[in-house]
Design a protein around this motif. Sequence first.
Motif, mmCIF file in Angstrom:
data_model
loop_
_atom_site.group_PDB
_atom_site.id
_atom_site.type_symbol
_atom_site.label_atom_id
_atom_site.label_comp_id
_atom_site.label_asym_id
_atom_site.label_seq_id
_atom_site.Cartn_x
_atom_site.Cartn_y
_atom_site.Cartn_z
ATOM 1 N N ASP A 22 0.853 -1.186 0.000
ATOM 2 C CA ASP A 22 0.000 0.000 0.000
ATOM 3 C C ASP A 22 0.892 1.240 0.000
ATOM 4 O OD1 ASP A 22 0.815 0.567 2.707
ATOM 5 O OD2 ASP A 22 -0.689 -0.870 3.401
ATOM 6 N N ALA A 23 0.308 2.391 -0.215
ATOM 7 C CA ALA A 23 1.088 3.619 -0.372
ATOM 8 C C ALA A 23 1.909 3.935 0.871
ATOM 9 C CB ALA A 23 0.151 4.789 -0.695
ATOM 10 N N GLU A 24 1.342 3.703 2.057
ATOM 11 C CA GLU A 24 2.045 4.028 3.298
ATOM 12 C C GLU A 24 3.263 3.132 3.497
ATOM 13 O OE1 GLU A 24 1.138 4.340 8.121
ATOM 14 O OE2 GLU A 24 -0.514 4.040 6.697
ATOM 15 N N THR A 25 3.094 1.823 3.264
ATOM 16 C CA THR A 25 4.214 0.894 3.413
ATOM 17 C C THR A 25 5.298 1.193 2.385
ATOM 18 O OG1 THR A 25 2.690 -0.827 4.177
ATOM 19 C CG2 THR A 25 4.881 -1.534 3.420
ATOM 20 N N GLU A 26 4.873 1.463 1.169
ATOM 21 C CA GLU A 26 5.825 1.778 0.099
ATOM 22 C C GLU A 26 6.655 2.998 0.475
ATOM 23 O OE1 GLU A 26 4.939 4.154 -3.804
ATOM 24 O OE2 GLU A 26 4.357 2.061 -4.134
ATOM 25 N N ARG A 27 6.006 4.025 0.999
ATOM 26 C CA ARG A 27 6.708 5.245 1.373
ATOM 27 C C ARG A 27 7.676 4.988 2.531
ATOM 28 N NH1 ARG A 27 2.675 8.084 1.146
ATOM 29 N NH2 ARG A 27 1.978 7.987 3.319
ATOM 30 N N ALA A 28 7.266 4.171 3.485
ATOM 31 C CA ALA A 28 8.135 3.856 4.624
ATOM 32 C C ALA A 28 9.386 3.107 4.162
ATOM 33 C CB ALA A 28 7.363 3.025 5.644
ATOM 34 N N LEU A 29 9.217 2.177 3.235
ATOM 35 C CA LEU A 29 10.369 1.435 2.709
ATOM 36 C C LEU A 29 11.306 2.356 1.940
ATOM 37 C CD1 LEU A 29 8.568 -1.800 1.431
ATOM 38 C CD2 LEU A 29 10.022 -1.579 3.465
ATOM 39 N N ALA A 30 10.725 3.276 1.180
ATOM 40 C CA ALA A 30 11.538 4.216 0.408
ATOM 41 C C ALA A 30 12.342 5.128 1.330
ATOM 42 C CB ALA A 30 10.642 5.045 -0.511
ATOM 43 N N TYR A 31 11.736 5.590 2.419
ATOM 44 C CA TYR A 31 12.458 6.419 3.379
ATOM 45 C C TYR A 31 13.581 5.615 4.043
ATOM 46 C CZ TYR A 31 9.315 10.467 3.331
ATOM 47 O OH TYR A 31 8.611 11.596 2.973
ATOM 48 N N ALA A 32 13.288 4.377 4.388
ATOM 49 C CA ALA A 32 14.291 3.536 5.053
ATOM 50 C C ALA A 32 15.517 3.338 4.164
ATOM 51 C CB ALA A 32 13.676 2.190 5.431
ATOM 52 N N TRP A 33 15.281 3.180 2.868
ATOM 53 C CA TRP A 33 16.413 2.986 1.955
ATOM 54 C C TRP A 33 17.149 4.305 1.704
ATOM 55 C CZ3 TRP A 33 20.158 0.431 0.218
ATOM 56 C CH2 TRP A 33 20.808 0.769 -0.985
ATOM 57 N N HIS A 43 15.270 -4.456 -0.736
ATOM 58 C CA HIS A 43 14.932 -5.765 -1.286
ATOM 59 C C HIS A 43 13.415 -5.975 -1.306
ATOM 60 C CE1 HIS A 43 15.265 -10.014 -2.209
ATOM 61 N NE2 HIS A 43 14.452 -10.274 -1.190
ATOM 62 N N ARG A 44 12.763 -5.567 -0.257
ATOM 63 C CA ARG A 44 11.315 -5.731 -0.176
ATOM 64 C C ARG A 44 10.617 -4.869 -1.232
ATOM 65 N NH1 ARG A 44 7.696 -4.411 5.229
ATOM 66 N NH2 ARG A 44 5.646 -4.975 4.347
ATOM 67 N N LEU A 45 11.115 -3.648 -1.439
ATOM 68 C CA LEU A 45 10.539 -2.750 -2.431
ATOM 69 C C LEU A 45 10.737 -3.297 -3.843
ATOM 70 C CD1 LEU A 45 9.161 0.074 -2.649
ATOM 71 C CD2 LEU A 45 11.444 1.035 -2.968
ATOM 72 N N ALA A 48 8.577 -6.457 -4.479
ATOM 73 C CA ALA A 48 7.149 -6.172 -4.634
ATOM 74 C C ALA A 48 6.817 -5.671 -6.032
ATOM 75 C CB ALA A 48 6.710 -5.143 -3.589
ATOM 76 N N TYR A 49 7.756 -4.963 -6.653
ATOM 77 C CA TYR A 49 7.469 -4.377 -7.966
ATOM 78 C C TYR A 49 8.184 -5.092 -9.109
ATOM 79 C CZ TYR A 49 4.866 -0.647 -5.808
ATOM 80 O OH TYR A 49 3.903 0.053 -5.123
ATOM 81 N N MET A 50 8.744 -6.258 -8.836
ATOM 82 C CA MET A 50 9.386 -7.009 -9.904
ATOM 83 C C MET A 50 8.370 -7.438 -10.956
ATOM 84 S SD MET A 50 12.377 -7.749 -10.812
ATOM 85 C CE MET A 50 12.999 -8.571 -12.279
#
Length: 292
Positions: A22-33, A43-45, A48-50
């Motif tokens: 979802d948008a919130e999880t995606e944004r959190a992963l992007a910030y973490a990276w 890796h998770r991001l 998910a979009y492979m």
Amino acid sequence: MALDMQDGHAMSRKAMKAELLDAETERALAYAWRDQRDEAALHRLITAYMRLAISMAFKFRRYGAPMNDLIQEAGLGLMKAADKFDPDRGVRFSTYAIWWIKASVQDYVMRNWSMVRTGTTSSQKSLFFNLRRVQARLEREAMADGMELDGYQLRELIAQEVGVPLRDVEMMSGRLSGSDFSLNATQSAEDEGREWIDMIEDDGPRGDQQVEQTHDHAALRAWLSEAMDKLNDRERLIVRERKLRDDPRTLESLGQELNLSKERVRQLEAAAYVKMRRALEANGSEVHSLLA
């Protein structure tokens, strides 16, 4: 190729099982990276979009490249997108990533389409991926209107449609109409193994020209040395440092070395050239014929 397609479908099925973010999880992963270089988040991001990358790779399978290679290039584009993505812009990662994925796959297709570089400008790149589709549509429309277009008219319409120069359309049409041929291929069975490369003219100097050039250069060096001998030590130094060095010295630096003004060095240089010119003119027409 069939096995390659099976591998591609297997990878696609595996990617389809990945989680949907979802948008919130995606944004959190992007910030973490971005902020912490958290490789687990990256890796998770990516995982998910492979599926998005594989879907784009399948759209280019008609260009004949191995499916696994296309998927690999799409994955590289996806990783570039993840590395450059800025979650502060408020855009979904998938929207941002699709451009990088497509660009990566397109570049790979063009690099491997031919040994000759196919697309180096934006107009050529646009033509490579759109020419056949636009051509087919224009031909259908002309047929529906009861018109018959010749090759030149069709290429003109394509140029107008895509917004590129006509010469680019003509060049790309030729590139896409056939594949590469080896210059070592024989011309025909009747030519007794004669290869196409044998028909290419050697644009290098002929043997007699090389001999003449060697003789002429030797003569010029001898005359130049003779002319230099007419100079005194100071004039030879100036000419050598000003004209015979890969990195010529300035009048000012020579003046400092010789304890002379810059203007005086210039005068000595001019006088040295007059002496050399007189020495060269003593060789008469031979010098002029070689320098012509």
